[in-house]
Design a protein around this motif. Structure first.
Motif, PDB file in Angstrom:
ATOM      1  N   PHE A  65       3.088  -3.151  97.082  1.00 15.66           N
ATOM      2  CA  PHE A  65       4.390  -2.766  97.114  1.00 15.66           C
ATOM      3  C   PHE A  65       5.111  -3.270  95.783  1.00 15.66           C
ATOM      4  CE2 PHE A  65       8.710  -3.583  98.268  1.00 15.66           C
ATOM      5  CZ  PHE A  65       9.159  -2.375  98.882  1.00 15.66           C
ATOM      6  N   PHE A  66       4.910  -4.462  95.483  1.00 13.89           N
ATOM      7  CA  PHE A  66       5.712  -4.903  94.209  1.00 13.89           C
ATOM      8  C   PHE A  66       5.456  -3.879  93.091  1.00 13.89           C
ATOM      9  CE2 PHE A  66       6.291  -8.219  90.925  1.00 13.89           C
ATOM     10  CZ  PHE A  66       7.683  -8.421  91.153  1.00 13.89           C
ATOM     11  N   ALA A  67       3.959  -3.854  92.945  1.00 11.67           N
ATOM     12  CA  ALA A  67       3.689  -2.998  91.722  1.00 11.67           C
ATOM     13  C   ALA A  67       4.187  -1.514  91.838  1.00 11.67           C
ATOM     14  CB  ALA A  67       2.050  -2.995  91.757  1.00 11.67           C
ATOM     15  N   VAL A  68       4.054  -0.966  93.003  1.00 15.42           N
ATOM     16  CA  VAL A  68       4.735   0.430  93.033  1.00 15.42           C
ATOM     17  C   VAL A  68       6.055   0.512  92.653  1.00 15.42           C
ATOM     18  CG1 VAL A  68       5.283   2.137  94.927  1.00 15.42           C
ATOM     19  CG2 VAL A  68       3.045   1.179  94.866  1.00 15.42           C
ATOM     20  N   LEU A  69       7.041  -0.542  93.248  1.00 23.43           N
ATOM     21  CA  LEU A  69       8.299  -0.586  93.099  1.00 23.43           C
ATOM     22  C   LEU A  69       8.516  -0.873  91.492  1.00 23.43           C
ATOM     23  CD1 LEU A  69      10.806  -0.509  94.550  1.00 23.43           C
ATOM     24  CD2 LEU A  69      10.966  -3.025  94.635  1.00 23.43           C
ATOM     25  N   ILE A  70       7.940  -1.614  90.700  1.00 25.56           N
ATOM     26  CA  ILE A  70       7.875  -1.806  89.340  1.00 25.56           C
ATOM     27  C   ILE A  70       7.671  -0.276  88.688  1.00 25.56           C
ATOM     28  CG2 ILE A  70       7.141  -2.873  87.336  1.00 25.56           C
ATOM     29  CD1 ILE A  70       6.459  -5.423  88.913  1.00 25.56           C
ATOM     30  N   GLY A  71       6.719   0.241  89.138  1.00 23.42           N
ATOM     31  CA  GLY A  71       6.165   1.504  88.430  1.00 23.42           C
ATOM     32  C   GLY A  71       7.386   2.388  88.732  1.00 23.42           C
ATOM     33  N   ILE A  72       7.956   2.584  89.877  1.00 27.49           N
ATOM     34  CA  ILE A  72       9.026   3.371  90.125  1.00 27.49           C
ATOM     35  C   ILE A  72      10.101   3.135  89.127  1.00 27.49           C
ATOM     36  CG2 ILE A  72      10.692   4.331  91.699  1.00 27.49           C
ATOM     37  CD1 ILE A  72       8.343   4.021  93.877  1.00 27.49           C
ATOM     38  N   SER A  73      10.623   1.954  89.045  1.00 24.13           N
ATOM     39  CA  SER A  73      11.652   1.614  88.518  1.00 24.13           C
ATOM     40  C   SER A  73      11.445   1.978  86.958  1.00 24.13           C
ATOM     41  CB  SER A  73      11.933  -0.037  88.561  1.00 24.13           C
ATOM     42  OG  SER A  73      11.975  -0.388  89.945  1.00 24.13           O
ATOM     43  N   ILE A  74      10.067   1.802  86.364  1.00 21.28           N
ATOM     44  CA  ILE A  74       9.909   1.987  85.006  1.00 21.28           C
ATOM     45  C   ILE A  74      10.134   3.439  84.929  1.00 21.28           C
ATOM     46  CG2 ILE A  74       8.108   2.122  83.167  1.00 21.28           C
ATOM     47  CD1 ILE A  74       7.079  -0.396  84.309  1.00 21.28           C
ATOM     48  N   LEU A  75       9.668   4.212  86.004  1.00 23.39           N
ATOM     49  CA  LEU A  75      10.007   5.914  85.710  1.00 23.39           C
ATOM     50  C   LEU A  75      11.385   6.043  85.696  1.00 23.39           C
ATOM     51  CD1 LEU A  75       7.232   7.226  88.226  1.00 23.39           C
ATOM     52  CD2 LEU A  75       7.308   7.284  85.729  1.00 23.39           C
ATOM     53  N   MET A  76      12.260   5.380  86.340  1.00 28.30           N
ATOM     54  CA  MET A  76      13.498   5.515  86.539  1.00 28.30           C
ATOM     55  C   MET A  76      14.264   5.336  85.028  1.00 28.30           C
ATOM     56  SD  MET A  76      14.485   4.506  90.204  1.00 28.30           S
ATOM     57  CE  MET A  76      16.107   4.608  90.541  1.00 28.30           C
ATOM     58  N   VAL A  77      13.787   4.183  84.318  1.00 28.38           N
ATOM     59  CA  VAL A  77      14.287   3.625  82.946  1.00 28.38           C
ATOM     60  C   VAL A  77      13.885   4.865  81.977  1.00 28.38           C
ATOM     61  CG1 VAL A  77      14.212   1.974  81.322  1.00 28.38           C
ATOM     62  CG2 VAL A  77      14.302   1.217  83.600  1.00 28.38           C
ATOM     63  N   GLY A  78      12.737   5.533  82.363  1.00 26.32           N
ATOM     64  CA  GLY A  78      12.411   6.594  81.427  1.00 26.32           C
ATOM     65  C   GLY A  78      11.991   6.173  80.034  1.00 26.32           C
ATOM     66  N   LYS A  79      12.385   7.114  78.958  1.00 30.96           N
ATOM     67  CA  LYS A  79      11.997   7.204  77.649  1.00 30.96           C
ATOM     68  C   LYS A  79      11.794   5.517  77.001  1.00 30.96           C
ATOM     69  CE  LYS A  79      11.373  10.824  74.877  1.00 30.96           C
ATOM     70  NZ  LYS A  79      12.284  11.836  74.097  1.00 30.96           N
ATOM     71  N   PRO A  80      12.878   4.839  77.217  1.00 28.93           N
ATOM     72  CA  PRO A  80      12.920   3.691  76.541  1.00 28.93           C
ATOM     73  C   PRO A  80      11.980   2.750  76.890  1.00 28.93           C
ATOM     74  CG  PRO A  80      15.270   4.092  77.419  1.00 28.93           C
ATOM     75  CD  PRO A  80      14.343   5.005  77.838  1.00 28.93           C
TER      76      PRO A  80
END
Ligand code: ASP
Length: 456
Positions: free
Chosen positions: A159-174
Motif C-alpha cells: 500500500f505504502f509503495a503504491v501511494l508513493i508511486g502515485i504521488s511521484i506520478l502526480m509530481v510529474g516531470k520534476p
C-alpha cells in the motif's frame, strides 16, 4: 566440471545431494538427539549455513518490494491501468486458489482418505491465533510504515509503495531524477539477488540435508493415504490445472515456463517460504521470462501474501482426512465453507514456514472439526510445507505471466530465450566494462544516465 556448470545444474545437484544425505542420516539413525552429528553437524554447521542463506534472502525482501513497486507504479504511469491490473490479479489469484482447494476436496473424497484409520492424536498441538480478518483489512494502511517494514507486513508495504508511486506520478516531470535513482537502486538490489543466488547451491544443500535428516519417515508411512493424496493434488494442480490456465490465457509455452521456474521452486522448496523466495521469483519473472517490472513488482509480493494454492490444497485434504478419521459427515455447506475460509485465510497470512497449519485451525473451527486433529498431521507437515510452498510460488509466477501477457507488458522474445538472465553470474570480480563505467560515472557525473539500455 562444477566450475563450468550452469547455476540451475549446480542447484539441482545440491538439492539431490542434500536429500540423499539427509535421508541417509535419518534412515541410518545417525541423528540421535544430543549425539555428535545432531549437535555439531545438523544443528551446528548445517543450521548455521542454512540460516545465513535464508537470512540473506529475507534481507532483500522489504527493500526490493518497496523500491521495485514504486518503480513499477511509475512505470505503469496510469492510475486507472493500475487499478485494472490490481483487480484482475486479485480475481485470478482467488480463482486459482478456489480451483486448488476444489481439486483437493475432489481427490480426497474420491480416495476416502482417513476412513477406517485408527490414529492417536499428538495432543502437543496448540493452535495459534490466526489474525482476525477484519484486522487484516484495516492493517492494509500502516499507521507506521517503518514498523510495517520492520515487521515485513507485506500488504502494508505494498500500500505504502503504491501511494508513493502515485504521488511521484502526480509530481510529474520534476520527479524524473528521483525515478531514475530509484530504478538504479532497484537494479542494484537485483544484483544483490544475483550474488545470493550464486551461493544457493551451498544454502540449498545445508537446508535440505537438515530438513531431510529430521523427517519422520515412519510417520509418512503411517499417514500414507493423506500424504499421497496431498502430493497428488499438488502435482495435479500445478502441472495440469495451472498449466492449462497458463496456456489458455497467455498462449505461452508450458515447457519454457516449467524450465525457468525450476530454480525458483527449489528455493521455495528448501526455504518453505514464499516470502523469502520473493527476490528470486521477481528476478526470474522479470529477467528470465520478460515480464515488465511494472506488473511483476506488484503481482509477485501480492501473490506471496494472498495466493497460496498449495496451502489451500493442504487444507482441503486435511479437512477430508480428519473428518473421515473422526467419522464426521461434511455436507455441501461445510465444503463450501472450507473453500471460502481457505481462500479468506490465505489472504491474511504471509508466506512463511508452517503458517498453513495456523490457517487450518481457523478453517477447522469454522466447520466444527476437532482442532486437536491437526496434531495428527503435524509430524509430516515439514515435508509437505516444502512441497506446497513450491506450488504456491509456481502459481504466483504463472498468474504474473498471464496478467503481464494480457496487458502487453511482456517481452515474449525474452520468455522464449532459454538463456535469458542466466549469464548474470557473479564470480567475485567486476568485469572490466563495469569498472570503466564506474570511473566514467564518477569523473563526469553521468551516473545512471545510460543504465536503461545496459544489457542484463
Ligand atoms: N510455507 C508456505 C508459504 O510460504 C505457507 C504454508 O502453507 O505454511 O507459502
Amino acid at each position: 566440471m562444477w566450475k563450468n556448470m550452469g547455476l540451475t545444474g549446480k542447484i539441482l545437484i545440491a538439492m539431490l545431494l542434500g536429500i540423499v544425505l539427509g535421508l541417509f542420516i535419518n534412515y541410518a539413525g545417525l541423528n540421535a538427539e544430543g549425539g555428535f552429528i545432531d549437535t555439531y553437524i545438523i544443528n551446528g554447521f548445517l543450521a548455521i549455513v542454512g540460516k545465513l542463506f535464508v537470512n540473506s534472502l529475507k534481507m532483500l525482501v522489504v527493500p526490493l518490494v518497496l523500491i521495485s513497486l514504486i518503480c513499477g507504479v511509475c512505470g505503469i504511469g496510469d492510475i486507472r491501468l493500475l487499478g485494472r491490473i490490481g483487480t484482475k490479479t486479485f480475481l485470478i489469484y482467488m480463482m486459482t486458489t478456489a480451483l486448488a482447494i476444489a481439486t483437493a476436496i475432489g481427490l480426497g473424497s474420491l480416495f476416502g482418505i482417513g476412513k477406517g484409520m485408527d490414529l492417536v492424536s499428538d495432543t502437543s498441538f496448540e493452535s495459534k491465533e490466526a489474525p482476525p480478518l477484519l484486522d487484516v483489512f484495516s492493517n492494509i494502511v500502516p499507521s507506521n510504515p517503518i514498523s510495517a517494514m520492520a515487521n515485513g507486513d507485506m500488504l502494508s508495504i505494498i500500500f505504502f509503495a503504491v501511494l508513493i508511486g502515485i504521488s511521484i506520478l502526480m509530481v510529474g516531470k520534476p520527479a524524473k531524477g528521483l525515478v531514475q535513482s530509484l530504478e538504479l537502486i532497484n537494479e542494484v538490489i537485483l544484483k544483490m539477488v544475483t550474488i545470493i543466488m550464486n551461493l544457493a547451491p551451498y544454502g540449498v544443500f545445508a537446508l535440505l540435508t537438515k530438513a531431510m535428516s529430521e523427517l519422520g519417515l515412519d510417520l509418512i508411512v503411517s499417514l500414507f493415504g493423506y500424504v499421497a493424496v496431498l502430493v497428488g493434488s499438488l502435482a495435479f494442480h500445478f502441472f495440469v490445472t495451472m498449466m492449462i490456465v497458463l496456456k489458455l490465457f497467455s498462449g505461452l509455452s508450458i515447457k519454457t515456463f516449467l524450465a525457468k521456474m525450476r530454480e525458483v521452486q527449489i528455493f521455495a522448496f528448501s526455504t518453505s517460504s514464499s516470502n523469502a523466495t520473493i527476490p528470486v521469483t521477481l528476478r526470474t519473472v522479470t529477467k528470465r521470462m520478460g515480464v515488465n517490472n511494472s506488473v511483476a513488482s506488484f503481482t509477485v509480493p501480492f501473490g506471496a501474501t494472498i495466493n497460496m494454492d498449495g496451502t489451500a490444497i493442504m487444507q482441503g485434504t486435511a479437512t477430508i482426512f480428519i473428518a473421515n478419521l473422526y467419522g464426521i459427515d461434511l455436507g455441501v455447506t461445510e465444503y463450501l465453507t472450507v473453500i471460502l475460509m481457505s481462500v479468506l485465510a490465505s489472504i491474511g497470512t504471509a508466506g512463511v514456514p508452517g503458517v498453513g497449519l495456523i490457517m487450518l485451525s481457523m478453517v477447522f473451527a469454522q466447520v466444527g472439526l476437532p482442532i486437536e486433529g491437526i496434531g495428527l498431521i503435524l509430524g509430516v507437515d515439514r515435508l509437505l510445507d516444502m512441497l506446497r510452498t513450491a506450488v504456491n510460488v509456481g502459481s504466483d509466477a504463472a498468474v504474473t505471466t498471464i496478467v503481464a501477457k494480457s496487458e502487453g507488458k511482456m517481452d515474449v522474445a525474452i520468455y522464449n530465450d532459454a538463456n535469458a538472465g542466466t549469464k548474470d553470474v557473479f564470480d567475485g570480480h567486476i568485469d572490466e566494462d563495469n569498472e570503466r563505467n564506474f570511473s566514467e560515472i564518477f569523473s563526469d557525473g553521468k551516473m545512471g544516465s545510460d543504465y536503461d539500455d545496459r544489457p542484463d
